[in-house]
Scaffold this motif. Structure first.
Motif, PDB file in Angstrom:
ATOM      1  N   UNK A   1       0.827  -1.211   0.000  1.00 24.63           N
ATOM      2  CA  UNK A   1       0.000   0.000   0.000  1.00 24.63           C
ATOM      3  C   UNK A   1       0.858   1.257   0.000  1.00 24.63           C
ATOM      4  N   UNK A   2       1.987   1.214   0.694  1.00 26.72           N
ATOM      5  CA  UNK A   2       2.892   2.362   0.765  1.00 26.72           C
ATOM      6  C   UNK A   2       3.390   2.730  -0.625  1.00 26.72           C
ATOM      7  N   UNK A   3       3.684   1.724  -1.422  1.00 22.02           N
ATOM      8  CA  UNK A   3       4.251   1.944  -2.752  1.00 22.02           C
ATOM      9  C   UNK A   3       3.180   2.266  -3.786  1.00 22.02           C
ATOM     10  N   UNK A   4       2.022   1.664  -3.653  1.00 18.81           N
ATOM     11  CA  UNK A   4       1.024   1.723  -4.733  1.00 18.81           C
ATOM     12  C   UNK A   4       0.079   2.918  -4.662  1.00 18.81           C
ATOM     13  N   UNK A   5      -0.033   3.584  -3.497  1.00 11.65           N
ATOM     14  CA  UNK A   5      -1.050   4.627  -3.352  1.00 11.65           C
ATOM     15  C   UNK A   5      -0.923   5.708  -4.412  1.00 11.65           C
ATOM     16  N   UNK A   6       0.252   6.315  -4.544  1.00 10.10           N
ATOM     17  CA  UNK A   6       0.379   7.430  -5.465  1.00 10.10           C
ATOM     18  C   UNK A   6       0.367   6.988  -6.929  1.00 10.10           C
ATOM     19  N   UNK A   7       0.417   5.668  -7.183  1.00 11.53           N
ATOM     20  CA  UNK A   7       0.296   5.153  -8.550  1.00 11.53           C
ATOM     21  C   UNK A   7      -1.147   4.827  -8.934  1.00 11.53           C
TER      22      UNK A   7
ATOM     23  N   UNK B   1      -4.721   5.079 -10.262  1.00  8.71           N
ATOM     24  CA  UNK B   1      -5.280   5.931 -11.306  1.00  8.71           C
ATOM     25  C   UNK B   1      -6.665   6.408 -10.897  1.00  8.71           C
ATOM     26  N   UNK B   2      -6.885   7.721 -10.991  1.00  3.59           N
ATOM     27  CA  UNK B   2      -8.181   8.315 -10.683  1.00  3.59           C
ATOM     28  C   UNK B   2      -8.514   9.326 -11.779  1.00  3.59           C
ATOM     29  N   UNK B   3      -9.619   9.100 -12.462  1.00  4.08           N
ATOM     30  CA  UNK B   3     -10.039   9.965 -13.575  1.00  4.08           C
ATOM     31  C   UNK B   3      -8.922  10.138 -14.602  1.00  4.08           C
ATOM     32  N   UNK B   4      -8.241   9.040 -14.885  1.00  2.03           N
ATOM     33  CA  UNK B   4      -7.220   9.040 -15.932  1.00  2.03           C
ATOM     34  C   UNK B   4      -5.848   9.530 -15.523  1.00  2.03           C
ATOM     35  N   UNK B   5      -5.692   9.980 -14.260  1.00  2.00           N
ATOM     36  CA  UNK B   5      -4.400  10.479 -13.799  1.00  2.00           C
ATOM     37  C   UNK B   5      -3.971   9.742 -12.539  1.00  2.00           C
ATOM     38  N   UNK B   6      -2.662   9.502 -12.380  1.00  2.00           N
ATOM     39  CA  UNK B   6      -2.179   8.924 -11.119  1.00  2.00           C
ATOM     40  C   UNK B   6      -2.454   9.885  -9.962  1.00  2.00           C
ATOM     41  N   UNK B   7      -2.580   9.342  -8.757  1.00  2.00           N
ATOM     42  CA  UNK B   7      -2.835  10.189  -7.596  1.00  2.00           C
ATOM     43  C   UNK B   7      -1.711  11.192  -7.361  1.00  2.00           C
ATOM     44  N   UNK B   8      -0.502  10.855  -7.801  1.00  2.00           N
ATOM     45  CA  UNK B   8       0.602  11.810  -7.656  1.00  2.00           C
ATOM     46  C   UNK B   8       0.277  13.109  -8.382  1.00  2.00           C
TER      47      UNK B   8
ATOM     48  N   UNK C   1      -2.700  14.231  -9.007  1.00  2.00           N
ATOM     49  CA  UNK C   1      -3.791  14.883  -8.275  1.00  2.00           C
ATOM     50  C   UNK C   1      -3.278  15.578  -7.021  1.00  2.00           C
ATOM     51  N   UNK C   2      -2.238  15.016  -6.395  1.00  2.00           N
ATOM     52  CA  UNK C   2      -1.603  15.701  -5.262  1.00  2.00           C
ATOM     53  C   UNK C   2      -1.069  17.064  -5.713  1.00  2.00           C
ATOM     54  N   UNK C   3      -0.423  17.092  -6.889  1.00  2.00           N
ATOM     55  CA  UNK C   3       0.122  18.345  -7.404  1.00  2.00           C
ATOM     56  C   UNK C   3      -0.991  19.331  -7.741  1.00  2.00           C
TER      57      UNK C   3
ATOM     58  N   UNK D   1       8.033  11.052  -2.919  1.00  2.00           N
ATOM     59  CA  UNK D   1       9.300  10.710  -3.579  1.00  2.00           C
ATOM     60  C   UNK D   1       9.686   9.259  -3.270  1.00  2.00           C
ATOM     61  N   UNK D   2       9.664   8.896  -1.992  1.00  2.00           N
ATOM     62  CA  UNK D   2      10.091   7.551  -1.596  1.00  2.00           C
ATOM     63  C   UNK D   2       9.158   6.488  -2.171  1.00  2.00           C
ATOM     64  N   UNK D   3       7.860   6.745  -2.135  1.00  2.00           N
ATOM     65  CA  UNK D   3       6.916   5.751  -2.669  1.00  2.00           C
ATOM     66  C   UNK D   3       7.003   5.657  -4.182  1.00  2.00           C
ATOM     67  N   UNK D   4       7.424   6.725  -4.829  1.00  2.00           N
ATOM     68  CA  UNK D   4       7.551   6.692  -6.291  1.00  2.00           C
ATOM     69  C   UNK D   4       8.813   5.952  -6.737  1.00  2.00           C
ATOM     70  N   UNK D   5       9.937   6.253  -6.100  1.00  2.00           N
ATOM     71  CA  UNK D   5      11.209   5.659  -6.510  1.00  2.00           C
ATOM     72  C   UNK D   5      11.595   4.455  -5.655  1.00  2.00           C
TER      73      UNK D   5
END
Length: 325
Positions: free
Chosen positions: A150-156, A158-165, A167-169, A228-232
């Motif tokens: 879950x730590x790794x996958x959350x920001x990946x 997809x919501x409304x065609x965009x990754x959550x990352x 949407x955070x921005x 950053x950590x969850x992405x990389x």
């Protein structure tokens, strides 16, 4: 042409379009929608960090410790997740924002109460925060195998065609737009940059406002620590090393004046996207990514020149040379 140069958002938009066209002429797939969305997603963390930096620069200050704040907060949250994988991810995100805000508050207190120049304070905390990453980790890494799914996958996700990352921005940009245009704090940040002495006479506490700016920048850096950590999927001492230049470059290229008081959310976003496009275009045209630093530095110099020309004002003529009789 002068009006175009002064309107940094339009100028950057045209510059981004020009780069896209030139690269697409050689590699048509570069401008495909999926690739453009990938570029936007890749630039998301930089956009968020640059917005936090903008809040500080507007007050005639600077925060050189944001990348180190990110690395330290990221290491803490990664080690926490590895040791206690059952902690809900939203709670970890709140923890990151809180820790980052505390680190930013430390900078702000030194600038506010001790009146130490911000560049000196944050240059010192840059080293302190980076050293603490090594101290708490013992020089070890936290890798993907130690992180919960879950730590790794959350920001990946997809919501409304965009990754959550992404949407955070977007959410961060909207919050900063509201902060800068609809709140007394936002107006105070601009006022201090324009004229700190006059701001005092209007009832603005300059030191306290700068403190809030550093807290905001620190909280954003803390949030980006998790992203950053969850992405990389790796936490180490080297995380975001030297990323301070990219953050400042995005701000300056986006029209934020180092002298304070001038800058916009839209301009900062465009500056970050511009760097994201350049970064993604370099490998496509067979230019080493190491040239990105040189390009970023050149872009900063050009942006400073444009800022200086745009901010230049004609002085009032008090005395005129007497006409010859």
């Amino acid at each position: 042409m002068n009006r175009l140069l002064k309107n940094r958002e339009i100028f950057l938009f045209l510059a981004i379009l020009l780069v896209l066209v030139l690269v697409t002429l050689r590699f048509p797939r570069f401008a495909q929608p999926n690739n453009l969305l990938t570029i936007f997603n890749d630039s998301s963390i930089l956009m968020m960090l640059a917005l936090g930096q903008m809040a500080v620069i507007l007050t005639r200050s600077i925060d050189l410790s944001m990348a180190s704040n990110l690395a330290l907060t990221g290491m803490i949250v990664a080690m926490t997740n590895a040791a206690f994988p059952g902690i809900p991810i939203p709670l970890l995100i709140v923890m990151c924002v809180f820790i980052g805000g505390v680190l930013g508050a430390f900078n702000g207190i030194l600038v506010w109460k001790l009146e130490i120049p911000p560049i000196v304070v944050t240059l010192g905390t840059l080293t302190i925060f980076r050293g603490l990453v090594f101290v708490i980790s013992g020089g070890a890494w936290v890798n993907a195998a130690q992180m919960s799914p879950d730590f790794v996958s959350l920001q990946r996700t997809i919501f409304l065609g965009l990754p959550l990352l992404s949407w955070f921005a977007i959410a961060t940009a909207l919050l900063f737009y509201l902060l800068m245009t609809r709140t007394p704090l936002g107006r105070a940040l601009y006022a201090i940059g324009v004229n700190p002495t006059a701001s005092v006479y209007t009832g603005i506490d300059v030191g306290r406002t700068k403190f809030y700016a550093f807290v905001i920048a620190g909280a954003v850096a803390g949030l980006c620590g998790y992203l950053w950590i969850s992405r990389y999927v790796i936490a180490s001492v080297e995380v975001a090393g030297g990323y301070e230049l990219n953050i400042i470059a995005a701000c300056v290229i986006g029209g934020v004046s180092i002298a304070g008081g001038i800058g916009s959310v839209a301009g900062v976003l465009m500056g970050a996207i511009f760097l994201g496009v350049i970064n993604n275009a370099l490998p496509v045209i067979n230019i080493s990514p190491f040239w990105q630093m040189a390009i970023s530095g050149t872009a900063i110099l050009l942006a400073v020149v444009l800022n200086a020309r745009g901010e230049r004002r004609k002085g009032r003529i008090i005395l005129k040379k007497a006409e010859a009789v």
